[in-house]
Design an enzyme around this catalytic site. Structure first.
Site, PDB file in Angstrom:
ATOM      1  N   TYR A 145       0.577  -1.162   0.019  1.00 32.52           N
ATOM      2  CA  TYR A 145      -0.011  -0.233   0.045  1.00 32.52           C
ATOM      3  C   TYR A 145       0.608   1.593  -0.534  1.00 32.52           C
ATOM      4  O   TYR A 145       0.895   2.193  -1.021  1.00 32.52           O
ATOM      5  CB  TYR A 145      -0.770  -0.096   1.123  1.00 32.52           C
ATOM      6  CG  TYR A 145      -2.096   1.119   1.030  1.00 32.52           C
ATOM      7  CD1 TYR A 145      -3.439   1.039   0.336  1.00 32.52           C
ATOM      8  CD2 TYR A 145      -1.616   2.849   2.522  1.00 32.52           C
ATOM      9  CE1 TYR A 145      -4.157   2.463   0.910  1.00 32.52           C
ATOM     10  CE2 TYR A 145      -2.746   3.351   2.271  1.00 32.52           C
ATOM     11  CZ  TYR A 145      -3.873   3.607   1.174  1.00 32.52           C
ATOM     12  OH  TYR A 145      -4.839   3.935   1.239  1.00 32.52           O
ATOM     13  N   ASP A 146       2.155   1.541   0.752  1.00 32.47           N
ATOM     14  CA  ASP A 146       2.955   2.323   1.497  1.00 32.47           C
ATOM     15  C   ASP A 146       3.306   2.598  -0.095  1.00 32.47           C
ATOM     16  O   ASP A 146       3.809   4.065  -1.101  1.00 32.47           O
ATOM     17  CB  ASP A 146       3.533   2.676   2.468  1.00 32.47           C
ATOM     18  CG  ASP A 146       3.106   2.454   3.904  1.00 32.47           C
ATOM     19  OD1 ASP A 146       2.259   2.223   3.512  1.00 32.47           O
ATOM     20  OD2 ASP A 146       3.243   3.026   4.694  1.00 32.47           O
ATOM     21  N   SER A 189     -14.352   2.415  12.818  1.00 31.83           N
ATOM     22  CA  SER A 189     -15.399   1.130  13.455  1.00 31.83           C
ATOM     23  C   SER A 189     -15.148  -0.075  13.947  1.00 31.83           C
ATOM     24  O   SER A 189     -16.074  -0.403  14.565  1.00 31.83           O
ATOM     25  CB  SER A 189     -15.339   0.335  11.647  1.00 31.83           C
ATOM     26  OG  SER A 189     -13.986   0.422  11.190  1.00 31.83           O
TER      27      SER A 189
END
Ligand code: NAD
Ligand code: UDP
Length: 313
Positions: A145-146, A189
């Site tokens: 992701y990074d 969440s």
């Protein structure tokens, strides 16, 4: 004038709020999504709008459309989901970005990139300004992701320099609000659902690490302002709420706001979990006239109400 706007990842959490806002401002929205983490439910209220269109498509494959602007959001954003198929996460950021940049180049239109505070990794500078180059482990579990998002920024800036297309790069910090997935492992969440169900609140580590949480409406506002910024203004610009909290304090706030009796329990911190994160938003204030309007307590209250209505309809 009504614009046709492509939103990739438009059925996701932020994408669905953005699509709603763009439609509300009188535009047409073409939502392109492969429904990996997005859902039809997120956009169910938009489906009856004649100016809204959905295409099930993976942006790792080329796409030929005629639109006036592109918001590129397609990419799973929660650690559980982006680590589920890490190769696909890199692919959507690299091949997907190339496809969308190619589309922008062919059509000679502006393209917005939903970049992230994760480009700063586990930051050695605090708060983070856009000039900080980051501290990312290139081989760790978050790297897909990074590094994917870092490479996407590289591609955007190379298309800008090499092909002269108008790019708008926004580095979004942790965003929360209604329509977050209940099971995607993100902290807001998780904590709210645990609190509402009276389950233990799972704080990873000792809870002293921090994040800065921005309510989704504020994030969407920054995105639209960024797209509307003058030609030649590329960013990157940080968009986030500088109200930094420790994860333990967040847990206590959620318990209080939800009126819960849940207890806090501590477990191991995941590998490469950034210790601190807080945006310096001076540039967003100056260049976009933007700063967040919703404080953490108010945003959490609205999000608790949303999850209550989902859990106990
Ligand atoms: P999300 O997972 O809810 O939304 C991502 C959407 O992209 C989903 O609808 C998913 O189905 C779709 N998608 C994934 N891969 C795709 C592909 N190959 N082709 C087409 N669609 C694809 O996440 P979100 O929180 O709404 O994040 C949206 C964007 O904002 C992401 O790019 C994310 O990296 C970025 N961002 C989010 C945050 C945050 O805190 N939520 C922070 C920084 C950056
Ligand atoms: N976190 C936590 N308990 C949870 C989920 C997350 O303590 O149930 C922590 C996590 O380790 C991280 C922070 O909360 O330090 C934010 O996690 P999230 O996955 O929401 O976002 P990110 O790490 O990508 O900023």
């Amino acid at each position: 004038m009504r614009k046709r706007i492509l939103v990739t990842g438009g059925a996701g959490f932020i994408g669905s709020h953005l699509s709603e806002r763009l439609l509300g401002e009188g535009n047409e929205v073409v939502c392109v999504d492969n429904f990996f983490t997005g859902s039809k439910e997120n956009i169910s209220r938009l489906l009856s709008n004649p100016h809204f269109e959905v295409i099930r498509h993976d942006i790792c494959f080329p796409l030929y459309l005629e639109v006036d602007e592109i918001y590129n959001l397609a990419c799973p954003a929660s650690p559980i989901h982006y680590q589920f198929d890490p190769v696909q996460t890199t692919k959507v950021n690299v091949s997907g970005s190339i496809n969308m940049l190619g589309l922008a180049k062919r059509l000679k239109i502006k393209i917005f990139q939903a970049s992230t505070s994760e480009v700063y990794g586990d930051p050695a500078e605090h708060p983070q300004t856009e000039s900080y180059w980051g501290n990312v482990n290139p081989i760790g579990p978050r790297a897909c992701y990074d590094e994917g998002k870092r490479c996407a920024e590289t591609l955007f800036f190379d298309y800008y320099r090499q092909h002269g297309i108008q790019i708008k790069v926004l580095r979004i910090f942790n965003t929360y609000g209604p329509r977050m997935l209940p099971d995607d492992g993100r902290v807001v969440s998780n904590f709210i659902i645990q609190a509402l169900k009276g389950e233990d609140i799972t704080v990873y580590g000792d809870g002293s690490h921090t994040r800065s949480f921005c309510y989704v409406n504020d994030t969407v506002d920054a995105m639209i302002r960024m797209m509307g910024s003058p030609d030649g203004f590329t960013g990157p610009v940080n968009a986030g709420n500088p109200e930094e909290v420790t994860i333990l304090r967040l847990a206590r706030k959620v318990i209080e706001i939800a009126g819960s009796r849940s207890k806090v329990v501590f477990s191991d911190l995941p590998e490469d979990d950034p210790r601190r994160r807080k945006p310096d938003i001076s540039l967003a204030r100056k260049a976009l006239g933007w700063s967040p309007e919703t404080g953490l307590d108010e945003g959490l209250q609205r999000t608790v109400e949303y999850f209550k209505s989902q859990l106990y309809p």
